[in-house]
Design an enzyme around this catalytic site. Structure first.
Site, PDB file in Angstrom:
ATOM      1  N   CYS A 187      -8.703  39.415   3.971  1.00  7.37           N
ATOM      2  CA  CYS A 187      -8.195  38.535   2.920  1.00  7.37           C
ATOM      3  C   CYS A 187      -7.030  39.217   2.214  1.00  7.37           C
ATOM      4  CB  CYS A 187      -9.301  38.227   1.919  1.00  7.37           C
ATOM      5  SG  CYS A 187      -8.694  37.311   0.491  1.00  7.37           S
ATOM      6  N   LYS A 231      16.025  -0.807  -0.221  1.00 13.66           N
ATOM      7  CA  LYS A 231      14.642  -1.115  -0.567  1.00 13.66           C
ATOM      8  C   LYS A 231      14.202  -0.048  -1.564  1.00 13.66           C
ATOM      9  CE  LYS A 231      10.224  -2.280   1.529  1.00 13.66           C
ATOM     10  NZ  LYS A 231       9.298  -1.467   0.741  1.00 13.66           N
ATOM     11  N   ASP A 245       3.445   7.075   3.821  1.00 15.08           N
ATOM     12  CA  ASP A 245       3.982   5.762   4.187  1.00 15.08           C
ATOM     13  C   ASP A 245       4.082   5.634   5.691  1.00 15.08           C
ATOM     14  OD1 ASP A 245       4.182   5.415   1.544  1.00 15.08           O
ATOM     15  OD2 ASP A 245       6.375   5.262   1.455  1.00 15.08           O
ATOM     16  N   ALA A 246       4.506   6.736   6.349  1.00 15.91           N
ATOM     17  CA  ALA A 246       4.687   6.668   7.802  1.00 15.91           C
ATOM     18  C   ALA A 246       3.343   6.436   8.499  1.00 15.91           C
ATOM     19  CB  ALA A 246       5.340   7.949   8.305  1.00 15.91           C
ATOM     20  N   GLU A 256      20.589  -4.646   1.368  1.00 21.31           N
ATOM     21  CA  GLU A 256      20.490  -3.936   0.090  1.00 21.31           C
ATOM     22  C   GLU A 256      19.398  -2.878   0.203  1.00 21.31           C
ATOM     23  OE1 GLU A 256      18.899  -7.803  -1.202  1.00 21.31           O
ATOM     24  OE2 GLU A 256      17.797  -6.655  -2.709  1.00 21.31           O
ATOM     25  N   SER A 270       5.025  -9.621   0.733  1.00 23.06           N
ATOM     26  CA  SER A 270       5.417  -8.322   1.244  1.00 23.06           C
ATOM     27  C   SER A 270       6.518  -8.554   2.274  1.00 23.06           C
ATOM     28  CB  SER A 270       4.171  -7.722   1.858  1.00 23.06           C
ATOM     29  OG  SER A 270       4.446  -6.458   2.333  1.00 23.06           O
ATOM     30  N   LYS A 296      18.280 -10.017   4.212  1.00 23.69           N
ATOM     31  CA  LYS A 296      17.779 -11.363   3.886  1.00 23.69           C
ATOM     32  C   LYS A 296      18.778 -12.397   4.383  1.00 23.69           C
ATOM     33  CE  LYS A 296      15.670  -9.481  -0.264  1.00 23.69           C
ATOM     34  NZ  LYS A 296      15.819  -9.230  -1.711  1.00 23.69           N
ATOM     35  N   LYS A 352      13.032   0.315   7.716  1.00 25.25           N
ATOM     36  CA  LYS A 352      12.589   1.546   7.064  1.00 25.25           C
ATOM     37  C   LYS A 352      13.367   2.765   7.552  1.00 25.25           C
ATOM     38  CE  LYS A 352       9.044   1.202   4.559  1.00 25.25           C
ATOM     39  NZ  LYS A 352       7.691   1.076   4.814  1.00 25.25           N
TER      40      LYS A 352
HETATM   41  S1  IVH Z   1      12.479  -8.706  -1.320  1.00 22.53           S
HETATM   42  C1  IVH Z   1       9.328 -12.178  -0.302  1.00 22.53           C
HETATM   43  N1  IVH Z   1      14.067  -6.725  -1.856  1.00 22.53           N
HETATM   44  O1  IVH Z   1       9.273  -4.030  -1.131  1.00 22.53           O
HETATM   45  C2  IVH Z   1       9.407 -10.688  -0.487  1.00 22.53           C
HETATM   46  N2  IVH Z   1      11.734  -6.313  -1.907  1.00 22.53           N
HETATM   47  O2  IVH Z   1       7.528  -4.206   1.185  1.00 22.53           O
HETATM   48  C3  IVH Z   1      10.562 -10.358  -1.331  1.00 22.53           C
HETATM   49  N3  IVH Z   1      11.153  -4.035  -2.536  1.00 22.53           N
HETATM   50  O3  IVH Z   1       6.964  -6.229  -2.553  1.00 22.53           O
HETATM   51  C4  IVH Z   1      10.776  -8.912  -1.406  1.00 22.53           C
HETATM   52  N4  IVH Z   1      13.191  -3.314  -2.832  1.00 22.53           N
HETATM   53  O4  IVH Z   1       8.134  -4.533  -4.076  1.00 22.53           O
HETATM   54  C5  IVH Z   1      12.797  -7.124  -1.723  1.00 22.53           C
HETATM   55  N5  IVH Z   1      15.593  -5.078  -2.365  1.00 22.53           N
HETATM   56  C6  IVH Z   1      14.338  -5.465  -2.218  1.00 22.53           C
HETATM   57  C7  IVH Z   1      13.265  -4.603  -2.448  1.00 22.53           C
HETATM   58  C8  IVH Z   1      11.974  -5.064  -2.264  1.00 22.53           C
HETATM   59  C9  IVH Z   1      11.911  -3.001  -2.883  1.00 22.53           C
HETATM   60  C10 IVH Z   1       9.693  -3.999  -2.459  1.00 22.53           C
HETATM   61  C11 IVH Z   1       9.002  -5.135  -3.133  1.00 22.53           C
HETATM   62  C12 IVH Z   1       8.190  -5.784  -2.073  1.00 22.53           C
HETATM   63  C13 IVH Z   1       8.048  -4.697  -1.089  1.00 22.53           C
HETATM   64  C14 IVH Z   1       7.776  -5.223   0.293  1.00 22.53           C
END
Ligand code: IVH
Length: 705
Positions: free
Chosen positions: A426, A125, A42-43, A123, A91, A297, A321
């Site tokens: 070896c 991820k 991921d990094a 929240e 995303s 958000k 991240k």
């Molecule tokens: S909100 C409009 N909230 O992360 C996009 N996504 O990197 C709304 N994900 O596709 C996404 N936890 O699969 C949101 N608490 C969370 C999340 C989350 C994991 C994933 C999700 C998204 C991806 C984006």
């Protein structure tokens, strides 16, 4: 990725690098989303994406139509029905440090022309895969994966088997699409892998892959047997708003019966957001499921609506991240592992340490130069610090990849610590281990007499692109290698298994735990089925260094039959016609020629190969001569999703037929092969009048149907 600073890039360099980044990220996306088999961490992925964004910011005119900044995920896999999302599944933009979070808040307030503080939710991820659940009149009618954001896979039957997903809702809007993340807990993941291992089935690399692999099963019965969970964090299409704020909307989803994440809080600005980030990070190791950051958000949904979206991400949210994970621990010892081609790989044995929730007790040390503190060119790395047994070392774990030893703390080094002496024998068979000029790796010269190489070769021999024998995977050949009743020491032994088993009386395979009559009969039948094998597969399966899949195909195509190949290679000594013929093949260089002839002229290797071939019917490879192939000399571009082969395979085959494969469409392009999801390249081809065909058309053209 080039390491040249972006401000020093010329326009031409920037254009070339954007093209490379676009192709590289597309491959990474496909590996991650479509194949569930990530190739980079991921990094690393984030670093590539960031570099792409920085170059685009400096050269906005060079932003490509297929830019990774405009894309979400990857196209849908074959086999599932497709569902077009009524509201796109997007995303998230990433933040990597506190300053990025402050910038996010500034940008949002500027966009809204909002002087005061704004409220945000924070929240975890969740590291799983996103799912959209469509409820009509309170009934679950459809479930779709994200796919490329526009079109996902229809996994409705599978989703219905997940306990956290309600089949019906009471008091919900007439139309409601609930979005969230499917994931697997650490405990369930460990138990699943245990079961998989006992059954000889695929072992998953991490909970995310296990969740994705389990949800994307064509047989919903399999999904049902997998312990998947679901957290709701958002919504798509709705007939009536759920609430006025993000926080209340999530509470409403919880009231409707969805699991929502208990660590979701409301924050009054960046300070509170960062405090929650730290609080979540501190709990990360004990949550029992994987998270890879914190999502913020904008709380007010009217403001979210005003902020709207960029091409692939909302302006009202960001993912903060977690950094790649580090820990310090003691280096207890250095083990040397011996690979298929004899490479000696040093592995650090560590005092077990938790790195981001995962206990790490081994890490790679790459090669002897790395331990000594130099790179391949002899330049110092880590400031020239070497690594010694007993040292305190920094262990680094990024995503799913093997942990690495990154640094060493000289202040904690013991006075009597001795520099590490890399073995020149070896450790498995005692043969000399030599390092060729220009090779970073030291190799065992024991060949097949080395048990470590023998096992690795067997594992390679049965692998998917080699013999691919059903029921005889890496684990099983390794078991047979150590077996006393029915040993398999070389590939030939696989083909005498049934006959030897028949002579074993009471100790027959069918009487063993985990086998039984049916599975042992099945195994022998699967082995028999592979007695007829195409020449190219056989050559690849032999596991000769430098003879990969592409080289095996080139050789098979040139020599046609086993007899022709074997006669030529046996006699190919430098200076002979056979040698010159070998080197004249397009795609065969000195290194490959030497490695191949050395293997065929080494008596022990040769005996093993002959013993194997005695059990086989080697099928000739009938390739059209390159000169009369319909694509010879043509420039071909592939775009969109290929469903019958990987990109890598399509490219290798086209090249083997004498075509040149290019990454972008230009006036020089002769042919565009466009799969589903083709975009800008197809448009460009149409504009230039370049002939465009689909994948089936391509297969027909090259005579592969
Ligand atoms: S909100 C409009 N909230 O992360 C996009 N996504 O990197 C709304 N994900 O596709 C996404 N936890 O699969 C949101 N608490 C969370 C999340 C989350 C994991 C994933 C999700 C998204 C991806 C984006």
């Amino acid at each position: 990725m080039s390491d040249k600073a972006v401000e020093h890039l010329s326009e031409a360099e920037a254009r070339a690098e954007l093209a490379r980044l676009s192709a590289g990220l597309a491959d990474a996306n496909r590996a991650y989303h479509t194949l569930d088999a990530p190739e980079i961490s991921d990094a690393e992925y984030d670093a590539l994406k960031r570099r792409n964004a920085v170059i685009e910011a400096r050269f906005p005119a060079l932003v490509r139509d297929d830019s990774p900044s405009r894309q979400v995920g990857a196209a849908v896999a074959d086999g599932f029905g497709k569902i077009a999302h009524q509201v796109r599944m997007l995303s998230l933009e990433n933040a990597f440090d506190d300053a990025d979070v402050a910038d996010f808040d500034d940008r949002v307030r500027k966009y809204l022309n909002h002087a005061g503080a704004l409220a945000y939710t924070a929240e975890p991820k969740i590291d799983g895969l996103s799912l959209s659940l469509r409820y009509e009149a309170g009934q679950l009618v459809q479930a779709a994966t994200r796919g490329d954001g526009e079109v996902g896979e229809n996994v409705t039957d599978n989703a219905r088997t997940i306990a956290d997903i309600p089949h019906s809702l009471h008091g919900a809007p007439k139309l409601l699409e609930v979005r969230g993340e499917v994931y697997m807990s650490h405990a369930d993941f460990a138990a699943l892998n245990q079961r998989q291992m006992q059954a000889g089935d695929k072992i998953f690399a991490n909970p995310r892959n296990a969740a994705a692999g389990s949800l994307r099963q064509l047989d919903a019965g399999i999904t049902a047997s997998r312990p998947l969970r679901f957290f709701a964090y958002g919504w798509g299409a709705v007939s009536d708003a759920l609430a006025a704020t993000q926080f209340d909307a999530i509470a409403r989803l919880a009231a409707l019966g969805f699991q929502t994440n208990p660590l979701t809080v409301l924050c009054d600005g960046p300070d509170a957001m960062l405090a929650q980030y730290r609080a979540i990070e501190a709990q990360r190791a004990t949550l029992g499921y994987d998270i890879d950051g914190v999502v913020y958000k904008v709380n007010d949904l009217a403001l979210q609506a005003r902020l709207g979206f960029r091409s692939a991400t909302p302006r009202w949210a960001i993912a903060h991240k977690f950094p790649a994970e580090l820990a310090w621990t003691e280096l207890l010892g250095i083990d040397i592992q011996v690979g298929r081609t004899g490479a000696l790989s040093p592995v650090a044995r560590l005092r077990p340490v938790t790195v981001g929730g995962v206990v790490v007790s081994n890490a790679t040390l790459h090669n002897e130069d790395y331990i000594a503190g130099r790179d391949a060119k002899g330049n110092p790395i880590r400031g020239g610090k070497d690594i010694r047994v007993g040292d305190w070392v920094q262990v680094y774990r990024a995503g799913d990849v093997i942990p690495k030893v990154a640094d060493v703390d000289l202040t904690r080094r013991k006075n009597d610590a001795q520099p590490y002496v890399f073995p020149n024998e070896c450790p498995e068979c005692g043969s000399p281990a030599l390092r060729e000029a220009g090779d970073a790796v030291r190799r065992c010269t024991g060949g097949l007499i080395c048990p470590a190489q023998a096992v690795e070769r067997l594992r390679h021999f049965v692998s998917r692109h080699a013999f691919d024998i059903e029921g005889l995977g890496a684990k099983q050949v390794e078991m047979f290698f150590h077996d006393t009743d029915l040993p398999v020491k070389t590939p030939a032994d696989i083909f005498t298994l049934a006959a030897r088993d028949a002579a074993n009386g009471l100790r027959r395979l069918k009487n063993r735990d985990g086998f039984g009559e049916t599975s042992s009969a099945k195994l022998f039948a699967a082995i028999d089925a592979k007695r007829a094998i195409p020449l190219d597969r056989l050559l690849f399966a032999l596991g000769i260094r430098h003879v990969g899949e592409v080289a095996a195909q080139i050789l098979a195509r040139h020599y046609g039959t086993w007899e022709g190949f074997e006669a030529a290679i046996t006699h190919a000594l430098p200076g002979t016609d056979a040698w010159n013929e070998l080197l004249a093949i397009d795609g065969v260089g000195q290194t490959l020629a030497e490695s191949l002839t050395a293997a065929f002229q080494n008596p022990a290797e040769r005996a093993a190969i002959d013993a194997l071939v005695a059990h086989l019917t080697v099928q000739p490879v009938v390739w059209k001569a390159v000169s009369d192939s319909p694509v010879a000399g043509k420039t071909v571009v592939f775009t969109g999703t290929l469903e019958k082969m990987t990109r890598a395979e399509a490219k290798a085959r086209a090249e083997a037929l004498g075509a040149k494969v290019a990454g972008s469409v230009s006036a020089k392009t002769d042919l565009l092969v466009a799969g589903p999801g083709a975009g800008s390249k197809a448009k460009e081809a149409a504009r230039l009048g370049v002939q465009t065909i689909d994948e089936d058309g391509w297969l027909a053209l090259i005579g592969a149907t």
